[in-house]
Design an enzyme around this catalytic site. Structure first.
Site, PDB file in Angstrom:
ATOM      1  N   GLY A 118       7.752 -17.343   2.479  1.00 37.18           N
ATOM      2  CA  GLY A 118       7.830 -17.157   1.034  1.00 37.18           C
ATOM      3  C   GLY A 118       9.248 -17.333   0.501  1.00 37.18           C
ATOM      4  CG  ASP A 143       2.379 -11.693  -3.470  1.00 34.07           C
ATOM      5  OD1 ASP A 143       1.311 -11.130  -3.182  1.00 34.07           O
ATOM      6  OD2 ASP A 143       3.480 -11.332  -3.024  1.00 34.07           O
ATOM      7  NE  ARG A 178     -18.353   8.685  -9.122  1.00 32.51           N
ATOM      8  CZ  ARG A 178     -18.738   8.932  -7.885  1.00 32.51           C
ATOM      9  NH1 ARG A 178     -18.945   7.931  -7.041  1.00 32.51           N
ATOM     10  NH2 ARG A 178     -18.907  10.169  -7.473  1.00 32.51           N
ATOM     11  NE  ARG A 187       7.428  -7.701  -3.212  1.00 32.25           N
ATOM     12  CZ  ARG A 187       7.426  -6.519  -2.603  1.00 32.25           C
ATOM     13  NH1 ARG A 187       6.516  -6.219  -1.707  1.00 32.25           N
ATOM     14  NH2 ARG A 187       8.364  -5.642  -2.855  1.00 32.25           N
TER      15      ARG A 187
END
Ligand code: F6P
Length: 366
Positions: A118, A143, A178, A187
């Site tokens: 990355g 991500d 619920r 991130r």
């Protein structure tokens, strides 16, 4: 015989093995190249004795659908910050072993390095390139936060896993009246959350790019309930999301050489905030965590990863060092590492994907 060495670094990501296989398969066609894998990123070169694996066609047979990486990875330390324990001070110190590593690679007869990693890893690639190492970068992250490529492999697999989780939570939420909060990774960016929220039909999506107002979140949730608290709702929250008047939830890292901030746990804070804002129905939290990057890559990621692997080796043949492989639809292109690192790919507030989400009624708490 010429040699190219592969390294996988940073958090693992579905598709890493497909990249490795792509490199090896393409290199085998040349006939005069040997592919090596350094175990656990660059540690395999720096350890004494070294841990280097020969990656021939037999070694990579059938690995394209396997999760993880057959040459292991790490997101700690590295050649520029190698941790050494100082017995006198009782503290860890970090030494620069990059020159030594380059010398070792020369002694091993390595002609080129392909670094699969990355943003942090590609920063190292650029530093090593500046020191004279012939290196090609391959972007990797679930991500999808690198701006130099349209997509990274692993992202779509993570989105699929997160969407499967939403689908499962929808039925239990409806049965129990619920609201469920699903926390996903990403991130500082909200790509996984946004895509899973659209694909899963969530009611609320909270991402780092848009700090949320808890009253707006509760306002939206209430529209999903009738009298007697009959109803249900789904919130997808990115681990890096924060309230307008607050900060990102993270834990101090305790692992030696780990430089990232450890995110995770925002779902529980959000749950407390929603209750404190006067929301009555039951709330439950699910933190999806590393499940998002384990297991088999979906076909899309296998294809993209294989394209990256084949192209990375071709850039070695062409001598395009100091570049990173990148996907610019529909092409695979070379981007200089200097342009590729340090520029995050944030979700644009006015982007089409955001307008799509808003167009289906998803609230971002703003
Ligand atoms: O960058 C990928 C990622 O999975 C993030 O989404 C997450 O915050 C982080 O890595 C977790 O890292 P670790 O493997 O150190 O727990």
């Amino acid at each position: 015989m010429k040699r190219v060495l592969l390294s996988t670094s940073g958090g693992d990501c579905p598709g890493l093995n497909a990249v490795i296989r792509g490199v090896v398969k393409r290199a085998a066609q040349e006939g005069d190249w040997e592919v090596l894998g350094s175990i656990q990123a660059y540690n395999g070169i720096l350890w004494e004795p070294t841990e280097i694996k020969v990656l021939d066609e037999a070694a990579v047979a059938g690995i394209h659908y396997r999760g993880g990486t057959i040459i292991e990875t790490t997101n700690k330390g590295g050649p520029f910050a190698w941790p050494i324990f100082n017995k006198h001070t009782g503290e860890w110190e970090y030494v620069d072993r990059s020159d030594e590593m380059i010398r070792k690679l020369q002694l091993m007869g390595v002609d080129a390095v392909i670094s699969i990693g990355g943003d942090g890893s590609q920063r190292l690639s650029q530093q090593l390139f500046e020191k004279g190492l012939d290196i090609i970068g391959v972007p990797k992250t679930i991500d999808n936060d690198l701006s130099a490529t349209d997509f990274t492999f692993g992202f779509q697999t993570a989105v699929q896993i997160a969407t499967d989780a939403v689908d499962k939570l929808v039925t239990t939420a409806a049965s129990h009246n619920r609201t469920f909060i699903l926390e996903v990774m990403g991130r500082d960016t909200g790509w996984i959350a946004l895509h899973a929220a659209i694909a899963g039909g969530a009611d609320v999506c909270l991402i780092p790019e848009i700090p949320y107002d808890i009253d707006k979140v509760v306002e939206k949730l209430k529209t999903r309930y009738k009298r007697g608290n009959r109803g249900s709702a789904i919130i997808v929250v990115a681990e890096g999301a924060k309230p307008v008047d607050g900060s990102v939830h993270f834990e101090a890292a305790t692992e030696v050489g780990y430089e990232n901030k450890r995110l995770g746990g925002v779902a529980y804070e959000l749950s407390q905030q929603i209750k404190a804002a006067g929301f009555e129905p039951d709330l439950r939290e699910t933190v999806l965590g590393h499940i998002q990057r384990g297991g088999v890559p979906i076909a899309y990621d296998r294809v993209l990863a294989t394209q990256f692997g084949v192209k990375a080796f071709e850039y070695v043949l062409e001598g395009k060092f100091g570049h990173m492989v990148s996907y610019r639809h529909p092409d695979i292109v070379a981007v200089p590492l200097t342009e590729a690192v340090g520029k995050m790919n944030f979700v644009g507030e006015d982007s089409d994907i955001m307008l799509t989400a808003r167009g289906t009624g998803i609230s971002f708490g703003d």
